[in-house]
Design a protein around this motif. Structure first.
Motif, mmCIF file in Angstrom:
data_model
loop_
_atom_site.group_PDB
_atom_site.id
_atom_site.type_symbol
_atom_site.label_atom_id
_atom_site.label_comp_id
_atom_site.label_asym_id
_atom_site.label_seq_id
_atom_site.Cartn_x
_atom_site.Cartn_y
_atom_site.Cartn_z
ATOM 1 N N LEU A 98 82.114 62.660 111.615
ATOM 2 C CA LEU A 98 83.535 62.981 111.760
ATOM 3 C C LEU A 98 84.393 62.169 110.775
ATOM 4 C CD1 LEU A 98 85.185 62.814 115.258
ATOM 5 C CD2 LEU A 98 85.892 61.251 113.501
ATOM 6 N N ASP A 117 79.977 56.785 118.525
ATOM 7 C CA ASP A 117 80.301 58.167 118.196
ATOM 8 C C ASP A 117 79.650 59.045 119.242
ATOM 9 O OD1 ASP A 117 77.645 58.056 117.575
ATOM 10 O OD2 ASP A 117 77.807 59.415 115.894
ATOM 11 N N ASP A 118 80.131 60.243 119.354
ATOM 12 C CA ASP A 118 79.583 61.210 120.298
ATOM 13 C C ASP A 118 79.565 60.706 121.736
ATOM 14 O OD1 ASP A 118 79.109 63.349 118.572
ATOM 15 O OD2 ASP A 118 77.284 62.425 117.843
ATOM 16 N N HIS A 122 84.677 68.298 117.221
ATOM 17 C CA HIS A 122 83.491 67.921 116.434
ATOM 18 C C HIS A 122 82.232 67.758 117.246
ATOM 19 C CE1 HIS A 122 85.441 67.149 112.542
ATOM 20 N NE2 HIS A 122 86.480 66.832 113.287
ATOM 21 N N THR A 123 82.310 67.953 118.533
ATOM 22 C CA THR A 123 81.088 67.762 119.313
ATOM 23 C C THR A 123 81.215 68.423 120.676
ATOM 24 O OG1 THR A 123 79.615 66.137 120.318
ATOM 25 C CG2 THR A 123 81.896 65.476 120.097
ATOM 26 N N ASN A 157 82.007 73.088 108.068
ATOM 27 C CA ASN A 157 82.211 71.839 107.325
ATOM 28 C C ASN A 157 81.839 71.962 105.847
ATOM 29 O OD1 ASN A 157 81.246 69.433 109.930
ATOM 30 N ND2 ASN A 157 83.181 70.425 109.481
ATOM 31 N N TYR A 187 70.111 63.295 121.022
ATOM 32 C CA TYR A 187 70.123 64.738 120.733
ATOM 33 C C TYR A 187 69.691 65.037 119.298
ATOM 34 C CZ TYR A 187 74.508 65.055 118.013
ATOM 35 O OH TYR A 187 75.470 64.957 117.033
ATOM 36 N N GLU A 197 74.147 69.883 117.831
ATOM 37 C CA GLU A 197 74.721 69.331 116.590
ATOM 38 C C GLU A 197 75.836 70.264 116.150
ATOM 39 O OE1 GLU A 197 75.434 66.644 114.860
ATOM 40 O OE2 GLU A 197 73.337 66.241 114.342
ATOM 41 N N ALA A 198 77.078 69.775 116.198
ATOM 42 C CA ALA A 198 78.187 70.676 115.901
ATOM 43 C C ALA A 198 78.003 71.344 114.532
ATOM 44 C CB ALA A 198 79.499 69.906 115.953
ATOM 45 N N SER A 199 77.728 70.559 113.533
ATOM 46 C CA SER A 199 77.495 71.136 112.210
ATOM 47 C C SER A 199 76.415 70.349 111.482
ATOM 48 C CB SER A 199 78.794 71.104 111.395
ATOM 49 O OG SER A 199 78.513 71.249 110.023
ATOM 50 N N GLY A 200 76.685 69.046 111.321
ATOM 51 C CA GLY A 200 75.878 68.280 110.389
ATOM 52 C C GLY A 200 76.517 68.408 109.018
#
Ligand code: 4GP
Length: 820
Positions: free
Chosen positions: A136, A287-288, A373-374, A477, A566, A665-668
């Motif tokens: 992020l 994070d996350d 983002h998540t 992204n 995850y 994983e939102a995007s990576g």
């Protein structure tokens, strides 16, 4: 031009007329001028550190001028501006990036070499500004760079953390955290603006009264903290623009100190000072999953309140009204951390600028937009009501009113559906829910990959999406590839320039010009030779840092990212142990040599993640010291993962590990950085891997594992991890509990097999293991055929252009911020 003017004045003069004052720069003259001004010396007698500082200051002054002139032009044209609010900006180093963007890299390299300095050594002094944790924060920095390169007026707002993300050391196999005092050298990039400090109020209570028939509200009995802005200038590639990242630092207002001092109570005064300044002391290293701590709430409010006050002030100065705010200003909320923008903008408009609720709400909604983002529920921030009210009483009362009106509306839309209404509420179950606050207000809400946005639409944000589907959209992204390819892999970049021309430097989609070479043996061999060089560079670093010799002809298989269950680093290392057992059982078998490289920081309080790091370190000790497997298998854990380390690892990757459980994983974005450097992905169909697969096709990616809907179906049916354990996998798990690794990892095995800690194997590591092992066999088989692998690599580079942050920022500008 007047001979007596120094370079700084000349730059100022030039910038008035020319948006590219950098073109007229004489590097040696500029450096000598700055050295004389700051240190009273010249290149001939300066130290390396003095040269570093003088170079940074020269670049900063150049960017200051560019920013001033660009700002004036935007004001003249009344251009709409975007403000990007983010608790994190993972900037990395700045010097090389700025010189590259300004087109001055080669000239300064030469000027310094002429004076006996090696610019690469000077770059090595430049510290990483690690004002973020992971994806992020890095994304925010990539977007600042891209927006600047495209001449969009964009200002970033964040906090000037004195200590950025911790420095990681592995001590006796366990991650330890050490403070990152980046300002020691990094302060050179910051320009303080003490005069523009803003007051931010905490605590106290709300008072309401009538004033000439007008209902008035204010916060009284509060404590003040002053937020002092520090500007970091951001350059863009080949651009007229320079933008600013404004970092707020907390200070106690002078008056408080003085009162205490005059009573001789200076210890108490200093204590209060320290308390106030604590707010901007340190980045939360999580994070996350973020815990609701008072200090963090204060950080968030400091950022939001100070930024919004300064935005409104500037806006009013330009337009003498606030009613046109949504037409001239877009404010973006980067994940829920700055969600206080919603009630704070309402507060400022109502309490300080006399707007009525409805008009203030209309302005607020049309100005704000939000990116999620998540989907990890731990990351959807919620604040305990008591804590929230104690710290931000007026903001809380505004949240209550937002919630009251929202519930009224929802009762009409979903009559009697109390479950749904409760789920959508801003305040419920004694908590203030930041995601719902954003969903209730923002005119646009976006996810960060197609799959993630689908999950938002049909999963966690479904109820909101049903009411106003037009507000929800996807922006996949993107990465600042000029840093991640052009600067970090100069060998490949120079080669590409010769082969397909330099268009890709402006437009990443031009990398597709590589496609016609996919069967050209010479080009394929050249690409592999470049990769070999980058692998040698990484091998040298590994030998230096870890004392381990790795073979640049082995497959470099790389997993670099935050350590999170995850993301399944555990799946990777279990598979490494599985390979280890295979080689031990058949030491003379035909085995493609491999080097598995990990780098990851675990959130300081995340014990399970730290145990996984320990396991990787323990496995590397066992394997790297076992002569039976030595030329076939190596495992490396590189300490202190950060932007500048990533820049060395990524160009050396053959295989990019993107193996999260599908749907999480939102995007990576590491997947994109590795791809554009020619690494081939082994991955699940998760986040942006889905779109990478769309780009390269089945032939050029190693897919495995359950898809997102299959994961859901398995949960529905009932997941029993033991059903997925083969004798070979059992033998690997036995290694973890037997002590052969030098210590026992019973907790990790328990977490996979029993539900003593909740759900057993919550990220379905065991369910995906067999197919992962199959995909890894495919990797080894394909790699035997060097040409085939080189072709896959080429196609990955060629098709990565779509993942440029230029594309992503343009989508934000067109579809969310409505910039011209
Ligand atoms: C990350 C996501 O985990 C990652 O998939 C995504 O690519 C990145 O944001 C940028 O959108 N999330 C975080 C976080 O870093 O702190 O929630």
């Amino acid at each position: 031009m007047n001979k007596k003017q120094n370079s700084k004045q000349k730059i100022q003069k030039l910038a008035e007329n020319d948006a590219r004052p950098e073109r007229a720069i004489q590097p040696t003259e500029l450096l000598n001028d700055t050295l004389r001004r700051i240190f009273g010396c010249e290149l001939a007698d300066a130290t390396q550190k003095q040269v570093y500082r003088a170079l940074c200051i020269s670049v900063r002054e150049l960017l200051t001028e560019k920013n001033r002139v660009f700002g004036n032009r935007c004001t003249e044209k009344e251009r709409k501006e975007v403000y990007y609010m983010s608790m994190e900006f993972l900037v990395g180093t700045s010097l090389r990036n700025n010189l590259f963007n300004l087109g001055l890299e080669a000239e300064f390299r030469k000027a310094l070499a002429d004076a006996g300095f090696d610019i690469d050594e000077i770059y090595a002094i430049d510290p990483d500004a690690g004002l973020g944790n992971g994806g992020l924060g890095r994304l925010a920095s990539c977007y600042m760079d891209a927006a600047t390169g495209m001449d969009y007026p964009m200002t970033g707002f964040s906090i000037r953390y004195e200590f950025g993300i911790f420095k990681q050391k592995i001590v006796d196999g366990w991650q330890m955290e050490f403070p990152d005092n980046w300002l020691e050298m990094g302060d050179v990039w910051l320009q303080a603006r003490e005069d523009d400090a803003v007051e931010v109020k905490f605590g106290g209570e709300v008072r309401e009264w009538m004033d000439n028939d007008r209902f008035k509200v204010a916060q009284v009995g509060y404590s003040s903290v002053m937020a002092v802005p520090y500007d970091m200038y951001i350059s863009g590639y080949d651009s007229d623009a320079a933008n600013r990242l404004v970092l707020w630092s907390a200070k106690l207002p002078q008056s408080f100190d003085m009162a205490a001092f005059s009573r001789g109570d200076y210890v108490r005064a200093l204590e209060r000072n320290a308390m106030a300044e604590t707010i901007s002391k340190v980045l939360y290293p999580a994070d996350d999953h973020i815990q609701g701590k008072r200090l963090r709430l204060k950080q968030q409010y400091l950022l939001v309140s100070a930024s919004l006050q300064s935005i409104l002030k500037k806006h009013y100065k330009k337009y003498r009204t606030y009613t046109n705010l949504p037409e001239k200003v877009a404010i973006h909320i980067n994940d829920t951390h700055p969600a206080l923008c919603v009630p704070e903008l309402m507060r400022l408009l109502i309490d300080e600028h006399d707007f009525g609720w409805d008009e203030a709400w209309d302005i607020t909604c049309r100005t704000l937009s939000y990116t999620n983002h998540t989907v990890m529920s731990e990351a959807l921030e919620r604040w305990n009501v008591d804590l929230f009210r104690e710290q931000l009483p007026r903001v809380y009362s505004i949240c209550q009113e937002i919630n009251r009106r929202l519930i009224e509306h929802l009762c009409a839309v979903y009559p009697n559906d109390w479950g749904k209404i409760n789920y959508m509420a801003v305040i419920a179950n004694n908590e203030v829910r930041m995601a719902n606050l954003c969903l209730a207000a923002c005119h646009k809400v976006n996810g960060v990959s197609k799959l993630h946005t689908d999950i938002l639409r049909n999963g966690i944000f479904r109820d909101y999406c049903q009411i106003t589907p037009e507000r929800f959209l996807n922006v996949t992204n993107g990465i600042a590839y000029r840093r991640w390819l052009c600067q970090s892999d100069p060998l490949l970049t120079d080669y590409l320039k010769q082969l397909i021309g330099g268009d890709f430097l402006r437009d990443a989609r031009a990398l597709e010009k590589l496609l016609p070479y996919q069967n050209d043996e010479k080009v394929l061999a050249d690409l592999m030779a470049i990769k070999r060089k980058n692998k040698e560079r990484l091998a040298a670093l590994i030998e230096n840092q870890n004392g381990v010799r790795v073979d640049p002809d082995s497959i470099f298989d790389i997993q670099i990212k935050r350590l999170h269950e995850y993301k399944r680093q555990l799946l990777n290392i279990l598979h490494v142990l599985y390979l280890y057992r295979q080689i031990k059982a058949n030491p003379h078998g035909d085995f493609m040599p491999r080097t598995f490289i990990f780098a990851a920081k675990a959130s300081a309080g995340y014990i399970r993640a730290k145990q996984i790091i320990s396991l990787i370190v323990a496995a590397s000790k066992l394997i790297n010291n076992d002569p039976d497997v030595n030329d076939k298998l190596k495992v490396v854990f590189l300490e202190d993962y950060k932007v500048s380390l990533a820049e060395i690892i990524i160009p050396a990757a053959d295989i990019s590990e993107q193996i999260s459980i599908a749907g999480k994983e939102a995007s990576g974005t590491g997947n994109m950085k590795l791809m554009i450097n020619g690494a081939v992905t082994i991955g699940t169909l998760d986040g942006a891997n889905v779109e990478i697969h769309e780009q390269v096709g089945d032939e050029n990616i190693f897919l495995f594992g359950m898809k997102a809907h299959e994961v859901e179906e398995l949960w529905q049916r009932g997941y029993h991890p033991t059903e997925f354990i083969t004798p070979e996998l059992q033998a690997v798990l036995d290694m973890l509990t037997s002590g052969v690794l030098g210590q026992r990892f019973d907790d990790l095995v328990d977490s996979l097999l029993t539900n003593r800690f909740g759900t057993a194997d919550p990220y379905m590591t065991l369910a995906d293991f067999q197919d992962y092992a199959r995909a890894q066999r495919d990797v080894a088989a394909v790699y035997q055929d060097k040409q085939r692998f080189a072709r896959m690599s080429l196609i990955n580079i060629a098709k990565a252009g779509i993942f440029s942050s230029d594309r992503a920022v343009k989508e934000y500008a067109d579809e969310i911020w409505n910039l011209d």
